[in-house]
Design an enzyme around this catalytic site. Structure first.
Site, PDB file in Angstrom:
ATOM      1  N   TRP A   1       0.795  -1.223   0.000  1.00  0.00           N
ATOM      2  CA  TRP A   1       0.000   0.000   0.000  1.00  0.00           C
ATOM      3  C   TRP A   1       0.829   1.274   0.000  1.00  0.00           C
ATOM      4  CZ3 TRP A   1       1.925   2.135   4.310  1.00  0.00           C
ATOM      5  CH2 TRP A   1       2.268   1.290   5.376  1.00  0.00           C
TER       6      TRP A   1
ATOM      7  N   GLY B   1       6.951  -6.407  -0.183  1.00  0.00           N
ATOM      8  CA  GLY B   1       6.313  -6.288   1.118  1.00  0.00           C
ATOM      9  C   GLY B   1       7.280  -6.659   2.223  1.00  0.00           C
ATOM     10  N   SER B   2       6.731  -7.044   3.346  1.00  0.00           N
ATOM     11  CA  SER B   2       7.548  -7.319   4.528  1.00  0.00           C
ATOM     12  C   SER B   2       8.330  -8.614   4.385  1.00  0.00           C
ATOM     13  CB  SER B   2       6.662  -7.397   5.774  1.00  0.00           C
ATOM     14  OG  SER B   2       5.897  -8.587   5.766  1.00  0.00           O
TER      15      SER B   2
ATOM     16  N   GLU C   1      11.119  -8.480  -3.124  1.00  0.00           N
ATOM     17  CA  GLU C   1      11.635  -7.186  -2.675  1.00  0.00           C
ATOM     18  C   GLU C   1      11.048  -6.959  -1.295  1.00  0.00           C
ATOM     19  OE1 GLU C   1      11.592  -3.738  -1.406  1.00  0.00           O
ATOM     20  OE2 GLU C   1      10.510  -3.019  -3.173  1.00  0.00           O
ATOM     21  N   LEU C   2      11.870  -7.201  -0.273  1.00  0.00           N
ATOM     22  CA  LEU C   2      11.371  -7.264   1.097  1.00  0.00           C
ATOM     23  C   LEU C   2      11.810  -6.043   1.905  1.00  0.00           C
ATOM     24  CD1 LEU C   2      12.026 -11.092   1.624  1.00  0.00           C
ATOM     25  CD2 LEU C   2      10.014  -9.941   0.665  1.00  0.00           C
TER      26      LEU C   2
ATOM     27  N   CYS D   1      10.241   1.643   1.614  1.00  0.00           N
ATOM     28  CA  CYS D   1      11.135   0.527   1.930  1.00  0.00           C
ATOM     29  C   CYS D   1      12.594   0.944   1.966  1.00  0.00           C
ATOM     30  CB  CYS D   1      10.926  -0.618   0.943  1.00  0.00           C
ATOM     31  SG  CYS D   1      11.138  -0.147  -0.782  1.00  0.00           S
TER      32      CYS D   1
END
Length: 477
Positions: A153, A230-231, A252-253, A286
């Site tokens: 988001w 995301g996480s 892609e964390l 991020c």
């Protein structure tokens, strides 16, 4: 409902926009007020099966479309995105919170992704191998197959475009599951693709219960590739799901970006860069600069200048003129930040600016913490919010050790006027992307991705296209 928002939220499956029609629904909230502004239909098991069937059929057709035709459709999509940028930005700000100027920049960046991959697809080169006369051997690149993409988001439009553009350019079909917090802006992006001529069964859009959707899509033999932003925790879960089918994955964390500030910089000029970047998108980035390690000779002056600039930021509804930082995107973030700050101060950290949630909606004060020890949770857990944490350092080796201490390695930054220091730091920082005297690290033509627990694989650049291609060797005698 509000006039600024969409009242026709829907799933997009096999070319058809599916609204309520008896489906369960989720409330969409305006983060500036905390009020519900719309209802989002939830995809059922039958919806997902239909989307999978469409993606399978769509891949068989789309992969055969010549690269020039695919490119023309993607360029048309980019044109439509730019034409509709103001409307999409308003939707994005209403459901996500960021200032509308930032939202418009995100939308324009999404258009650039489609323009880049419309051309990059023409450069999916193979090669011819040397063989004896009369024999041939070649290496070719082919689309991997139907793809499931999952996006968060914080940059809902840009990150969705970052996955859709290379996947479609490569010849893959896609089922996209964006974040349920931001359905109107992501649906608006999908409408641009449909209106540009992407075939009905090639790009699907679903929302709903994340775990049910991820298990269904990743567990299906139709899906050949998974891309997730995301996480780290959720990424590890999806990797386990993908392992059963040996699916190709791009992850892609999370990050926890360090910033090294050396004592040879122009401090005022550097602070004028650091503070706006820290609080961009309310720190929900991020690659947001978070752990500031500052040379001890300029540490006190750094804190004074950072705190003063932080206190002057205008926070408010992102649709209002002059607002520099909006609310956090959902009610989970203020609570999480409050806990992290309480823990940091209990261990000796000092609050020099901000530090509290306030008002209606999900607002949180831009915050500066000083002297935060390594044992504090916020030094080891990405805050994903408008909080900067600082500590002094004495030597280059100490600064590098601090920067590399955590298990994340997405982005890292350094500010110095010494070319030698810049070269040493660029080599030593353990991150997929390093910015030196700059925060500009995300471009359509450059790879974006992390190392360690920040994931693997890249998006953007030729590397982003490569992740949606498989390599085949053909030998002919």
């Amino acid at each position: 409902m509000t006039q600024a928002y969409a009242s026709d939220l829907a799933l997009f499956i096999n070319g058809s926009w599916r609204m309520g029609e008896g489906r369960d629904a989720l409330a969409v909230l305006n983060p500036a007020t905390g009020a519900a502004i719309a209802e989002l239909p939830v995809a059922s098991a039958a919806d997902l099966e239909e989307a999978l069937a469409a993606a399978q059929a769509g891949f068989a057709e789309w992969r055969m479309v010549d690269v020039d035709t695919r490119g023309a459709i993607l360029r048309k999509a980019a044109e439509l995105i730019r034409d509709r940028a103001d409307r999409i930005a308003t939707l994005l700000t209403t459901e996500q919170g960021k200032p509308v100027g930032e939202a418009r920049g995100e939308v324009v960046g999404a258009a650039a992704m489609f323009d880049f991959y419309a051309e990059e697809a023409k450069r999916a080169y193979g090669r011819v191998l040397v063989r004896p006369t009369g024999q041939r051997a070649m290496v070719i690149k082919q689309p991997v197959g139907p793809v499931a993409v999952f996006t968060p988001w914080n940059f809902p439009v840009y990150l969705l475009a970052k996955k859709l553009a290379p996947a479609l350019a490569a010849g893959c079909s896609v089922i996209a599951k964006p974040a349920e917090e931001c359905p109107a802006s992501t649906a608006a992006l999908m409408r641009c693709l449909a209106d540009a001529g992407v075939p009905a069964n090639v790009a699907q859009l679903v929302y709903g219960v994340p775990d049910m959707i991820s298990r269904t899509l990743i567990g299906s033999p139709v899906i050949r590739k998974v891309s997730f932003t995301g996480s780290t925790a959720v990424g590890k879960h999806l990797m386990r799901l993908a392992a059963d089918g040996v699916k190709r994955i791009t992850m892609e964390l999370g990050g926890h970006a360090p910033v090294l500030v050396f004592d040879d910089v122009d401090l005022d000029k550097t602070l004028d860069m650091l503070v706006p970047q820290k609080f961009r998108n309310a720190g929900q980035v991020c690659v947001s600069p978070t752990r500031f390690y500052v040379h001890e000779r300029i540490y006190d002056a750094f804190l004074e200048g950072f705190a003063a600039r932080t206190a002057r930021l205008k926070v408010g509804n992102g649709l209002e003129p002059g607002v520099q930082m909006g609310p956090l995107a959902n009610p989970r973030r203020p609570e999480a930040l409050t806990g992290l700050i309480t823990d940091a101060t209990a261990q000796g950290g000092r609050v020099l600016a901000g530090g509290e949630a306030y008002g209606e909606g999900f607002f949180f004060q831009p915050t500066l913490l000083a002297d935060v020890p390594d044992t504090a949770a916020i030094m080891n857990t990405e805050p994903f919010g408008p909080v900067a944490v600082t500590r002094p350092f004495a030597t280059l080796d100490e600064a590098i050790a601090n920067a590399n201490r955590v298990p994340f390695g997405l982005a890292a930054f350094a500010f110095t006027d010494s070319l030698r220091t810049a070269n040493l730091v660029g080599d030593a920082l353990e991150a997929g992307m390093v910015g030196i005297n700059s925060f500009a690290i995300s471009f359509a033509d450059a790879p974006f991705g992390g190392i360690k627990e920040s994931g693997f694989g890249s998006e953007g650049g030729p590397e982003g296209l490569e992740s949606y291609l498989v390599t085949k060797a053909i030998h002919q005698a």
